[in-house]
Design a protein around this motif. Structure first.
Motif, short mmCIF file in Angstrom:
data_model
loop_
_atom_site.label_atom_id
_atom_site.label_comp_id
_atom_site.label_asym_id
_atom_site.label_seq_id
_atom_site.Cartn_x
_atom_site.Cartn_y
_atom_site.Cartn_z
N GLU A 312 36.70 -20.01 -7.40
CA GLU A 312 36.60 -20.38 -9.00
C GLU A 312 37.39 -21.52 -9.40
N GLU A 313 38.56 -21.74 -8.67
CA GLU A 313 39.49 -23.00 -8.71
C GLU A 313 38.60 -24.23 -8.06
N ALA A 314 38.22 -23.77 -6.90
CA ALA A 314 37.52 -25.02 -6.35
C ALA A 314 36.19 -25.75 -7.32
N LEU A 315 35.55 -24.61 -7.91
CA LEU A 315 34.46 -25.16 -8.74
C LEU A 315 35.07 -25.86 -9.87
N LYS A 316 36.05 -25.45 -10.56
CA LYS A 316 36.77 -26.31 -11.47
C LYS A 316 36.83 -27.60 -11.17
N ASN A 317 37.41 -27.82 -10.02
CA ASN A 317 37.86 -28.97 -9.45
C ASN A 317 36.64 -30.11 -9.10
N LEU A 318 35.67 -29.49 -8.54
CA LEU A 318 34.68 -29.89 -8.35
C LEU A 318 33.83 -30.52 -9.60
N VAL A 319 33.66 -29.79 -10.53
CA VAL A 319 33.02 -30.39 -11.98
C VAL A 319 33.65 -31.64 -12.52
N GLY A 328 21.98 -38.48 -12.65
CA GLY A 328 23.08 -38.18 -12.98
C GLY A 328 23.45 -37.10 -13.84
N LEU A 329 22.69 -35.83 -13.49
CA LEU A 329 22.79 -34.70 -14.08
C LEU A 329 24.42 -33.99 -13.73
N PRO A 330 24.98 -33.24 -14.68
CA PRO A 330 25.99 -32.58 -14.27
C PRO A 330 26.16 -31.71 -13.02
N TRP A 331 26.92 -31.38 -12.43
CA TRP A 331 26.98 -30.28 -11.32
C TRP A 331 26.56 -28.98 -11.60
N VAL A 332 26.93 -28.49 -12.84
CA VAL A 332 26.37 -27.10 -13.07
C VAL A 332 25.21 -27.21 -14.22
N PRO A 333 24.26 -26.75 -14.12
CA PRO A 333 23.16 -26.74 -14.98
C PRO A 333 23.64 -26.37 -16.50
N GLU A 334 23.46 -27.39 -17.36
CA GLU A 334 23.92 -26.98 -18.93
C GLU A 334 22.64 -27.02 -19.59
N LYS A 359 24.71 -20.39 -16.56
CA LYS A 359 25.49 -19.01 -16.76
C LYS A 359 24.74 -17.94 -16.05
N PHE A 360 23.87 -17.84 -15.16
CA PHE A 360 22.97 -16.95 -14.42
C PHE A 360 23.85 -16.89 -13.23
N PHE A 361 24.67 -17.61 -12.94
CA PHE A 361 25.64 -17.47 -11.68
C PHE A 361 27.05 -17.29 -11.93
N ASN A 362 27.77 -16.70 -10.97
CA ASN A 362 29.05 -16.74 -11.09
C ASN A 362 29.72 -17.73 -10.20
N PRO A 363 31.10 -18.09 -10.44
CA PRO A 363 31.68 -19.25 -9.93
C PRO A 363 31.42 -19.63 -8.58
N ARG A 364 31.60 -18.59 -7.66
CA ARG A 364 31.37 -18.76 -6.38
C ARG A 364 29.84 -18.88 -5.87
N GLN A 365 28.95 -18.28 -6.51
CA GLN A 365 27.69 -18.47 -6.28
C GLN A 365 27.43 -20.26 -6.88
N LEU A 366 27.59 -20.61 -8.00
CA LEU A 366 27.62 -22.02 -8.23
C LEU A 366 28.22 -23.00 -7.30
N LEU A 367 29.48 -22.64 -6.89
CA LEU A 367 30.13 -23.44 -5.82
C LEU A 367 29.06 -23.52 -4.47
N ALA A 368 28.58 -22.35 -4.20
CA ALA A 368 27.80 -22.45 -3.00
C ALA A 368 26.23 -23.28 -3.15
N LEU A 369 25.79 -23.30 -4.54
CA LEU A 369 24.78 -23.88 -4.61
C LEU A 369 24.87 -25.53 -4.78
N CYS A 370 25.88 -25.87 -5.48
CA CYS A 370 26.49 -26.95 -5.70
C CYS A 370 26.54 -27.64 -4.08
#
Length: 900
Positions: A312-319, A328-334, A359-370
């Motif tokens: 979760e912390e790693a995703l916060k840093n990544l974004v 130039g889209l953001p890391w996480v789909p908005e 919002k369909f993914f938890n933070p670790r799922q998002l980190l993996a997809l990114c």
């Protein structure tokens, strides 16, 4: 009419249906594993349709050859399959010479039809409005044929290359403990108990099973801790499973607090989710010691929770860093997720706060997809640098993007744990998005990416077997085809079925990730933030404000687009060419729209065949009284000099043609709703030959009137076949409803049309006979138990008995009264009633009705239907003894009181 085509003869529908059902069950090595696409038709059906549209009747193709050719195993990688396919191609070349026939699918979707056209040696043209389907088509009928086995090797190599790099960054977030590698994490959504004196965290779960096989039973047992106001867990196995794990804490959106026992309404659950107060709790971990070592289950450890927090912390840093995505889209789909699917009352998104696709993914799922997505983009640059071939690099990167989509499909907040198979279930296990309370998260570096890569490679290998031609894939609207006039020898389509699947809304789930990973490689397809929807040919009232007004606009929108699409097909079809339309829908309204669009475009059916293509257990079909058959309609251009038909003569021909085809469909074991729908094609074939059909008074016969006639013909035919041609109207309606739809609920329009075909009025059946229950625009048929719970109905029966009018009751009322008495154990009164009514022989017509109804209900699903069938079987099994007792029981019948 010119030469007749093979598809205008009788296809081997029984064998074709069997093969289609078998193919639907295949999950590995099928092109469907390339990527999710909804309502995809079996390849064997597409093959039969294309071949039938290209070969003339004079080709003298034996039925045995067709049966052997249209099998799943037939492909060029198999010597026997290659022989059959070469023979088919030879027959086609014999007709067209050196010029391969041109075949168009203007609603190409998942690519079944153009792929089979290629397999048969035709030039296949695939057109799609949806960008996600456009990429699937590229990956199915263009890239495999163009690049061959080299493509498979490089997709595998760079898939492993992506995994190797992503694993270095992600492995720490999926820690192994005691030599056990996590495969999946089981989560439970949570809310706080609304009871002010409690306030405990409620773990929301539909079930507590972790493994449910014949030889393996494992469950997560909740232990309410009332002192601490929380729920703890233990894992129990085998004989230690001393509770019902199928009973979770949530059902139909309503929850229960295990700590205090408070019932929680679904409105509260939704309100908590919409306010952002629905949380999630990691409750169990599925592990393995290695391939082939099976699955083990353990409770959550501190290391598991720490790893998730670290991700979760790693995703916060990544974004906070610049994304590598296209545009130039953001890391996480908005991008907003505003889906309210066709036919859905309220969406998962609106109900539970999933208002952005991220919002369909938890933070670790998002980190993996990114992380995986980042390396998919890097892989494209590496391939381009190594090969210098931008088209090849684009192709490989496209498959890697499809792999990532597949990983997302099995690793989101709507992915469930399937205890019966020890595996994660996809988000799109059906044709809709559904709320998952206890979701499963995959370990992406151990099973997630690898499983997705294997699936895509399996589908790619199957597509590569078809290398006769290279397909031509186009992005655009079927209502404005980019082809010249009279260009195609055949058009074979599987168009959207009105309100069945909201394709564009559902595919946004994948579109937002594809746009990030490969969107800049396809600027023609990914220019918009979400999938274009304005010209999508579906009935989706929500897009037009909902309600009756929205429904009307949506129907008109669909009708317009379908008519324009068929007009374009007419324009690009050669005069002697064939059109094959596949359509699956039980709604008469949907068929009216389709047929009107066909006729308005100058096309009419000359033959039609029902082919069983839908799985009975398909999740998008349940609860809809759905049909399982696809109707293949062979259509021609109506001659420009077509005349006017006069109703009396057309009605005679209609009766003759439809009954002849119904006889064949009955012999092919087509039954129920499928049988009603199967009659439409032959009827429109008669009707559509004329420019219009008129009454002597100058009134034109409409498509709606035509379909009413068809229902009447089918009704009479069906009752004759069931040996029940002399029934009264309510009983006729009851039998037909059960035969066609079992215990399912119907729309008012559909039930009303069925009632009219039975010579009945729906309002009378509801208000006088208590035979149906109407709720708004839905109608439900009532079985004997629920009818007999109606006091007004019991009073009407009591009065009939007192007046000696039992035999004047509709036969379904007589039968339900007998069942009621049987279930109450009033055997003496039942026997006496039989004696009074003169039902003294085992072959009395009432017993024939009971036997026919039993056979119908035994083939249907549903608790009420099964209960009635059980009672019927018991009653029929005892009729001999009941008749013997009848003379001695007259007095008991005379004193019978149905209620106090």
């Amino acid at each position: 009419m010119g030469e007749r085509f093979l598809i205008e003869q009788a296809l081997p529908i029984a064998v074709l249906s069997q093969e289609a059902r078998r193919e639907k069950a295949i999950r590995h090595g099928h092109i469907s594993t390339l990527h999710v696409w909804w309502a995809r038709k079996p390849l064997v059906v597409a093959r039969a349709a294309v071949l039938g549209a290209l070969l003339p009747e004079e080709a003298e193709v034996e039925e045995r050859f067709l049966v052997n050719l249209c099998r799943w195993e037939v492909h060029d990688g198999d010597p026997g399959g290659r022989y059959l396919l070469e023979r088919a191609r030879t027959l086609i070349r014999r007709r067209f010479g050196d010029r391969p026939p041109k075949v168009l699918d203007s609603f190409a979707g998942g690519g079944s039809i153009p792929l089979e056209a290629l397999r048969l040696g035709a030039e296949a043209y695939a057109l799609e409005y949806n960008p996600v389907a456009y990429l699937i088509l590229k990956a199915t009928v263009e890239y495999p044929q163009r690049f061959g086995q080299k493509l498979t090797r490089e997709v595998k190599r760079f898939g492993e290359w992506v995994l190797e790099r992503a694993k270095k960054e992600l492995a720490e977030f999926y820690p192994s403990l005691a030599g056990e590698t996590p495969i999946a994490y089981i989560w439970s959504r949570t809310i706080r108990c609304p009871n002010p004196s409690c306030g405990a965290e409620i773990p929301l779960a539909s079930k507590w099973w972790l493994a449910r096989k014949d030889n393996k039973k494992v469950a997560l047992k909740p232990i309410p801790n009332r002192a601490a106001r929380r729920v703890d867990f233990v894992i129990v196995q085998g004989g230690a499973v001393d509770f019902d794990p199928a009973k979770g804490t949530v059902s139909r959106g309503n929850a229960v607090c295990l700590v205090c026992g408070t019932s929680v309404k679904d409105d509260y659950v939704k309100a908590e989710a919409q306010a952002g107060r629905m949380g999630h709790r990691l409750v169990a971990v599925v592990t393995t010691r290695g391939r082939g070592q099976g699955r083990n289950y353990r409770l959550v450890q501190e290391e598991d929770l720490a790893a998730f927090c670290k991700a979760e912390e790693a995703l916060k840093n990544l974004v906070q860093t610049p994304s590598p995505w296209a545009f130039g889209l953001p890391w996480v789909p908005e991008e907003p997720s505003r889906l309210v699917g066709a036919g859905q009352q309220q969406s998962v998104e609106a109900s539970y706060g999933f208002l952005q696709w991220g919002k369909f993914f938890n933070p670790r799922q998002l980190l993996a997809l990114c992380t995986f997505g980042k390396y998919v983009r890097e892989a494209y640059r590496q391939i381009l640098q190594q090969t210098g071939d931008p088209d090849f690099a684009k192709a490989v990167a496209t498959y890697l993007a499809l792999v990532m989509d597949s990983m997302a499909n099995y690793n989101a907040l709507l992915s469930a744990w399937r205890a019966g198979h020890d595996k994660v279930e996809a988000v799109f296990s059906g044709h809709h998005l559904h709320m998952t309370w206890d979701y499963a998260e995959r370990n992406t570096v151990e099973s997630g990416w690898i499983s997705a890569l294997d699936s895509v490679l399996a589908g790619l290998k199957r597509a590569i077997e078809v290398r006769v031609q290279t397909g031509s894939v186009h992005l655009g609207s079927a209502a404005a085809l980019p082809f010249p006039e009279k260009f195609f020898d055949a058009v074979v389509i599987d168009p959207p079925y009105a309100d069945n699947v909201p394709y564009a809304d559902l595919s946004d789930f994948f579109y937002v990730w594809l746009r990030r990973t490969v969107g800049d490689l396809y600027p023609e397809a990914f220019a918009t933030p979400l999938v274009p929807k304005d010209e999508e040919a579906v009935v989706n009232p929500a897009r037009f404000g909902g309600g009756k007004r929205g429904e009307q606009i949506a129907q008109a929108h669909y009708q317009r687009l379908m008519q324009e699409a068929f007009a374009e097909i007419y324009r690009v079809l050669r005069p002697e060419g064939m059109v094959v339309v596949m359509f699956t829908h039980r709604s008469t309204k949907a068929w009216e729209s389709l047929i009107q669009a066909l006729l308005d475009a100058g096309l009419y059916p000359t033959a039609s065949f029902p082919v069983h293509t839908e799985m009975e257990a398909s999740t998008h079909q349940r609860g809809k009284g759905a049909i399982q058959s696809t109707i293949l309609m062979a259509c021609r251009r109506r001659p420009e000099n077509a005349g006017v038909g006069w109703y009396a003569k057309v009605r005679e021909e209609l009766e003759e043609v439809v009954r002849e085809r119904l006889s064949r469909f009955w012999e092919a074991q087509i039954r129920g709703a499928d049988f009603f729908i199967s009659a439409i094609g032959p009827a429109v074939g008669v009707f559509g030959r004329y420019r219009k059909v008129m009454r002597p008074d100058g009134q034109e016969i409409t498509v709606e009137h035509l379909l009413d006639e068809v229902r009447s013909i089918v009704t009479v035919f069906t009752l004759e076949k069931l040996g029940l041609s002399r029934l009264d109207e309510p009983t006729r309606f009851y039998i037909l409803y059960r035969w066609a739809y079992g215990g399912e609920t119907l729309s008012f329009d559909e039930a009303n049309k069925l009632a009219k075909s039975a010579g009945a009025e729906l309002d009378v059946l509801s208000e006088k006979h208590w035979l149906v229950l109407r709720k708004k625009d839905q109608v439900e048929l009532l079985a004997f138990r629920r009818r007999m719970a109606e006091q007004a109905f019991l009073r009407s029966l009591q009065k009939a008995l007192e007046d000696g009018g039992f035999l004047r009751l509709p036969e379904i009322d007589q039968l339900h009264l007998l069942l009621y008495l049987w279930r109450r154990g009033e055997v003496e009164a039942l026997s006496g009633l039989l004696g009074q009514a003169g039902i003294l022989s085992e072959d009395h017509p009432l017993w024939q009705v009971a036997q026919a109804l039993l056979e119908i209900e035994q083939s249907q699903n549903g608790q009420e239907t099964e209960e009635e069938a059980t009672a019927l079987a018991q009653l029929l099994g005892s009729r001999r003894s009941l008749i013997r007792q009848s003379e001695a029981s007259w007095q008991a019948a005379a004193q019978l009181r149905l209620f106090e």
